[in-house]
Design a protein around this motif. Structure first.
Motif, PDB file in Angstrom:
ATOM      1  N   TRP A 158       0.834  -1.209   0.000  1.00 40.12           N
ATOM      2  CA  TRP A 158       0.000   0.000   0.000  1.00 40.12           C
ATOM      3  C   TRP A 158       0.868   1.257   0.000  1.00 40.12           C
ATOM      4  O   TRP A 158       0.627   2.189  -0.783  1.00 40.12           O
ATOM      5  CB  TRP A 158      -0.919   0.016   1.218  1.00 40.12           C
ATOM      6  N   TYR A 159       1.892   1.301   0.846  1.00 41.20           N
ATOM      7  CA  TYR A 159       2.774   2.472   0.897  1.00 41.20           C
ATOM      8  C   TYR A 159       3.527   2.645  -0.423  1.00 41.20           C
ATOM      9  O   TYR A 159       3.692   3.771  -0.923  1.00 41.20           O
ATOM     10  CB  TYR A 159       3.760   2.345   2.058  1.00 41.20           C
ATOM     11  N   GLU A 160       4.011   1.544  -0.980  1.00 44.05           N
ATOM     12  CA  GLU A 160       4.761   1.628  -2.236  1.00 44.05           C
ATOM     13  C   GLU A 160       3.864   2.102  -3.378  1.00 44.05           C
ATOM     14  O   GLU A 160       4.290   2.901  -4.222  1.00 44.05           O
ATOM     15  CB  GLU A 160       5.373   0.266  -2.558  1.00 44.05           C
ATOM     16  N   ALA A 161       2.625   1.635  -3.413  1.00 41.31           N
ATOM     17  CA  ALA A 161       1.688   2.079  -4.455  1.00 41.31           C
ATOM     18  C   ALA A 161       1.380   3.566  -4.310  1.00 41.31           C
ATOM     19  O   ALA A 161       1.260   4.285  -5.319  1.00 41.31           O
ATOM     20  CB  ALA A 161       0.398   1.261  -4.388  1.00 41.31           C
ATOM     21  N   PHE A 162       1.258   4.039  -3.081  1.00 43.54           N
ATOM     22  CA  PHE A 162       0.968   5.462  -2.869  1.00 43.54           C
ATOM     23  C   PHE A 162       2.137   6.331  -3.344  1.00 43.54           C
ATOM     24  O   PHE A 162       1.933   7.369  -3.990  1.00 43.54           O
ATOM     25  CB  PHE A 162       0.672   5.737  -1.396  1.00 43.54           C
ATOM     26  N   ASP A 163       3.370   5.912  -3.050  1.00 43.65           N
ATOM     27  CA  ASP A 163       4.530   6.658  -3.544  1.00 43.65           C
ATOM     28  C   ASP A 163       4.573   6.669  -5.065  1.00 43.65           C
ATOM     29  O   ASP A 163       4.838   7.698  -5.692  1.00 43.65           O
ATOM     30  CB  ASP A 163       5.824   6.042  -3.005  1.00 43.65           C
ATOM     31  N   LEU A 164       4.315   5.501  -5.669  1.00 45.08           N
ATOM     32  CA  LEU A 164       4.400   5.372  -7.120  1.00 45.08           C
ATOM     33  C   LEU A 164       3.326   6.182  -7.831  1.00 45.08           C
ATOM     34  O   LEU A 164       3.612   6.910  -8.793  1.00 45.08           O
ATOM     35  CB  LEU A 164       4.286   3.895  -7.511  1.00 45.08           C
ATOM     36  N   LEU A 165       2.090   6.075  -7.367  1.00 47.80           N
ATOM     37  CA  LEU A 165       0.970   6.635  -8.110  1.00 47.80           C
ATOM     38  C   LEU A 165       0.577   8.046  -7.683  1.00 47.80           C
ATOM     39  O   LEU A 165       0.084   8.819  -8.505  1.00 47.80           O
ATOM     40  CB  LEU A 165      -0.254   5.719  -7.963  1.00 47.80           C
ATOM     41  N   VAL A 166       0.762   8.377  -6.414  1.00 50.84           N
ATOM     42  CA  VAL A 166       0.306   9.677  -5.911  1.00 50.84           C
ATOM     43  C   VAL A 166       1.467  10.612  -5.600  1.00 50.84           C
ATOM     44  O   VAL A 166       1.534  11.733  -6.127  1.00 50.84           O
ATOM     45  CB  VAL A 166      -0.579   9.504  -4.664  1.00 50.84           C
ATOM     46  N   MET A 167       2.392  10.169  -4.758  1.00 51.45           N
ATOM     47  CA  MET A 167       3.471  11.068  -4.374  1.00 51.45           C
ATOM     48  C   MET A 167       4.359  11.451  -5.555  1.00 51.45           C
ATOM     49  O   MET A 167       4.880  12.571  -5.604  1.00 51.45           O
ATOM     50  CB  MET A 167       4.317  10.454  -3.256  1.00 51.45           C
ATOM     51  N   SER A 168       4.505  10.577  -6.543  1.00 51.95           N
ATOM     52  CA  SER A 168       5.271  10.947  -7.736  1.00 51.95           C
ATOM     53  C   SER A 168       4.633  12.132  -8.437  1.00 51.95           C
ATOM     54  O   SER A 168       5.330  13.023  -8.951  1.00 51.95           O
ATOM     55  CB  SER A 168       5.390   9.759  -8.694  1.00 51.95           C
ATOM     56  N   VAL A 169       3.298  12.194  -8.435  1.00 48.93           N
ATOM     57  CA  VAL A 169       2.583  13.328  -9.035  1.00 48.93           C
ATOM     58  C   VAL A 169       2.723  14.563  -8.152  1.00 48.93           C
ATOM     59  O   VAL A 169       2.928  15.679  -8.648  1.00 48.93           O
ATOM     60  CB  VAL A 169       1.101  12.975  -9.263  1.00 48.93           C
ATOM     61  N   VAL A 170       2.620  14.372  -6.853  1.00 47.35           N
ATOM     62  CA  VAL A 170       2.785  15.487  -5.921  1.00 47.35           C
ATOM     63  C   VAL A 170       4.167  16.114  -6.092  1.00 47.35           C
ATOM     64  O   VAL A 170       4.304  17.338  -6.231  1.00 47.35           O
ATOM     65  CB  VAL A 170       2.599  15.004  -4.470  1.00 47.35           C
ATOM     66  N   TRP A 171       5.202  15.296  -6.081  1.00 47.85           N
ATOM     67  CA  TRP A 171       6.563  15.816  -6.205  1.00 47.85           C
ATOM     68  C   TRP A 171       6.787  16.479  -7.555  1.00 47.85           C
ATOM     69  O   TRP A 171       7.380  17.564  -7.630  1.00 47.85           O
ATOM     70  CB  TRP A 171       7.570  14.673  -6.002  1.00 47.85           C
ATOM     71  N   ALA A 172       6.310  15.848  -8.622  1.00 45.36           N
ATOM     72  CA  ALA A 172       6.541  16.399  -9.962  1.00 45.36           C
ATOM     73  C   ALA A 172       5.816  17.726 -10.154  1.00 45.36           C
ATOM     74  O   ALA A 172       6.389  18.689 -10.687  1.00 45.36           O
ATOM     75  CB  ALA A 172       6.105  15.394 -11.024  1.00 45.36           C
TER      76      ALA A 172
END
Length: 261
Positions: A109-123
């Motif tokens: 769950w944490y890895e999916a959130f980093d991949l799909l959501v936080m990558s967009v937040v950071w970018a």
């Protein structure tokens, strides 16, 4: 239709294959200078050649892991330094592991959130100051039809990707009028991922041919076929262009009409 993207600078994340690559190719075909990125350097080199062949603009290929905020920041900085600015950001990411809820670990769950959501937040956070300086700043997030209708066996995609739509809707209001933010919701396209799944099913004897496997994927699509990835890329290019200058906060399905919602 001339989308008037000549000389624009675009950054497409996770773009060595699939829908990210198709989006980069479509933008390059419209004359944009394009930055692509991926973790695998060999695949990235092949993608660089494919994008470069599409148009007269420049292509910048940078190895990067989009789950690392420092690498995303470096990706944006190098794009701006090379092209003199940034006009369009397209966020893409590989799909998280398939699986049912009771078989999914907390770590996944944490890895999916980093991949799909936080990558967009950071970018979007790192790109925003540069997009504001553009006369045509835009963000387009590639998500999935799973944000509208859950897909069996894809609990991570079903649950986590919906956060991206909430982010798109929020940023569309906060970033306006300087930057437009939209999403595309791709359905089944003949990407390497679908090719692998069909070929695996073919090896298991589930289909008599590759074409029969594709037909099965298209069985609930009104247009009676899966999409060509470039059709998704064309939609991304349109949303980035001034031809879509009044489209903001939209979540556009590109799925052949499969969604009923």
């Amino acid at each position: 239709m001339d989308l008037q993207l000549d000389g624009n600078a675009a950054l497409v994340t996770a773009s060595s294959s699939g829908l990210g690559l198709a989006s980069a190719k479509a933008l390059a075909r419209e004359g944009a200078n394009v930055t692509i990125c991926a973790r695998g350097e060999e695949a990235l080199a092949d993608a660089e050649t494919a994008v470069d062949e599409m148009g007269d603009g420049d292509v910048l290929a940078i190895p990067a892991d989009i789950t690392d905020p420092d690498e995303i920041e470096a990706l944006v900085d190098e794009t701006v330094e090379t092209f003199g600015g940034l006009d369009h950001l397209v966020t893409s990411a590989g799909g998280p592991p398939s699986g049912r809820f009771l078989d999914t670990t907390e770590r996944e769950w944490y890895e999916a959130f980093d991949l799909l959501v936080m990558s967009v937040v950071w970018a979007t956070d790192r790109a925003h100051p540069h997009l504001v300086e553009s006369d045509a700043g835009s963000v387009t997030c590639i998500t999935s039809t799973s944000v509208r209708e859950a897909i069996d066996g894809l609990v991570l995609s079903n649950a986590v990707r919906r956060s991206v739509i909430g982010l798109v809707k929020t940023q569309a209001r906060e970033f306006a009028p300087d930057v437009r933010v939209n999403a595309v919701l791709p359905g089944a396209h003949e990407t390497p991922r679908i090719q692998e799944l069909v070929e695996a099913a073919l090896d298991r004897g589930e289909y008599d041919s590759y074409e029969a496997g594709l037909d099965d994927w298209a069985s609930d699509i009104p247009l009676d076929r899966v999409g060509d990835p470039m059709e998704l890329g064309d939609a991304v290019s349109f949303l980035a262009s001034d031809r879509a200058s009044f489209v903001n906060g939209a979540a556009v399905p590109v799925d052949g009409g499969r969604l009923r919602s």
